[in-house]
Write a protein that holds these residues in place. Structure first.
Motif, PDB file in Angstrom:
ATOM      1  N   ASP A   1      30.047  51.366 -62.042  1.00  0.00           N
ATOM      2  CA  ASP A   1      29.742  52.787 -62.075  1.00  0.00           C
ATOM      3  C   ASP A   1      30.122  53.395 -63.418  1.00  0.00           C
TER       4      ASP A   1
ATOM      5  N   ARG B   1      28.826  60.746 -60.946  1.00  0.00           N
ATOM      6  CA  ARG B   1      28.888  59.323 -61.263  1.00  0.00           C
ATOM      7  C   ARG B   1      27.557  58.663 -60.908  1.00  0.00           C
TER       8      ARG B   1
ATOM      9  N   ASN C   1      26.223  54.966 -59.690  1.00  0.00           N
ATOM     10  CA  ASN C   1      26.807  53.811 -59.003  1.00  0.00           C
ATOM     11  C   ASN C   1      25.757  52.732 -58.749  1.00  0.00           C
TER      12      ASN C   1
ATOM     13  N   GLU D   1      31.497  65.824 -51.135  1.00  0.00           N
ATOM     14  CA  GLU D   1      30.693  64.890 -51.911  1.00  0.00           C
ATOM     15  C   GLU D   1      29.235  64.926 -51.466  1.00  0.00           C
TER      16      GLU D   1
ATOM     17  N   PHE E   1      25.605  62.432 -52.161  1.00  0.00           N
ATOM     18  CA  PHE E   1      25.094  61.181 -52.689  1.00  0.00           C
ATOM     19  C   PHE E   1      23.568  61.225 -52.682  1.00  0.00           C
TER      20      PHE E   1
ATOM     21  N   TYR F   1      25.194  54.302 -43.796  1.00  0.00           N
ATOM     22  CA  TYR F   1      26.177  55.333 -44.104  1.00  0.00           C
ATOM     23  C   TYR F   1      27.086  55.494 -42.895  1.00  0.00           C
TER      24      TYR F   1
ATOM     25  N   ILE G   1      29.664  54.243 -47.906  1.00  0.00           N
ATOM     26  CA  ILE G   1      28.318  53.745 -48.160  1.00  0.00           C
ATOM     27  C   ILE G   1      28.379  52.223 -48.221  1.00  0.00           C
TER      28      ILE G   1
ATOM     29  N   TYR H   1      22.750  54.824 -56.826  1.00  0.00           N
ATOM     30  CA  TYR H   1      22.835  56.208 -56.370  1.00  0.00           C
ATOM     31  C   TYR H   1      23.707  57.050 -57.290  1.00  0.00           C
TER      32      TYR H   1
ATOM     33  N   SER I   1      26.603  60.031 -57.258  1.00  0.00           N
ATOM     34  CA  SER I   1      27.588  60.692 -56.402  1.00  0.00           C
ATOM     35  C   SER I   1      28.104  61.915 -57.144  1.00  0.00           C
TER      36      SER I   1
ATOM     37  N   ALA J   1      30.767  65.482 -56.740  1.00  0.00           N
ATOM     38  CA  ALA J   1      31.851  66.121 -55.993  1.00  0.00           C
ATOM     39  C   ALA J   1      32.428  67.264 -56.807  1.00  0.00           C
TER      40      ALA J   1
END
Length: 166
Positions: A29, A44, A46, A65, A67, A76, A104, A114, A116, A118
């Protein structure tokens, strides 16, 4: 004032950092919020290989968060349920207790990719329902966090432990 390196980041230009722990956790990541001048929002990119996860099942007391699934598919874990997802889906993880715990898992056959996001809280508490752990962290400067990981009732110090005159 925010120091913006560039107002646009290309995912293909990111320098990914690889990680691996045990038989379940593996991936790569890169955080790129600071490059965009973002302070209150963490972002981020990932990549998780098939059969792996990027982190343990956990919930946040403060941070929320989001995603965005770019490629691949998976499962999930959310609270007591499991949900299938695929590219184009958006997963939410509100703050709360074990009922909002999430993880995940790449249950597909290709690398899961993906984003992410937050809110970057200065102080956070995370719980890990599978292992009974918790982690408390507090940002002490832009590049340092004070962290403690433990289990309720284990190695707990009395409030006055080691204090003069206690």
């Amino acid at each position: 004032m925010n120091q913006v390196t560039r107002p646009i980041v290309s995912l293909s230009d990111l320098q990914l950092v690889s990680f691996e722990q045990g038989s379940l956790y593996k991936g790569a990541d890169a955080s790129f919020s600071q490059q965009l001048g973002l302070k209150a929002l963490g972002v981020r990119y990932n990549e998780i290989p098939p059969g792996k996860s990027g982190c343990p099942f956990h919930n946040h007391h403060v941070e929320e968060e989001l995603f965005v699934i770019l490629e691949g598919e998976g499962t999930y874990r959310f609270g007591a349920e499991r949900h299938a997802f695929k590219a184009g889906d958006v997963l939410g993880a509100p703050n709360g207790g074990p009922d909002t715990a999430h993880q995940i898992l790449n249950t597909g056959s290709v690398t899961l990719k993906y984003l992410s996001m937050a809110n970057n809280a200065d102080t956070e508490v995370c719980e890990y329902p599978d292992s009974g752990k918790f982690q408390v962290s507090s940002r002490t400067s832009a590049d340092h966090r004070l962290r403690h990981c433990g289990r309720e009732g284990q190695n707990h110090l009395d409030y006055y432990d080691g204090e003069p005159g206690a």
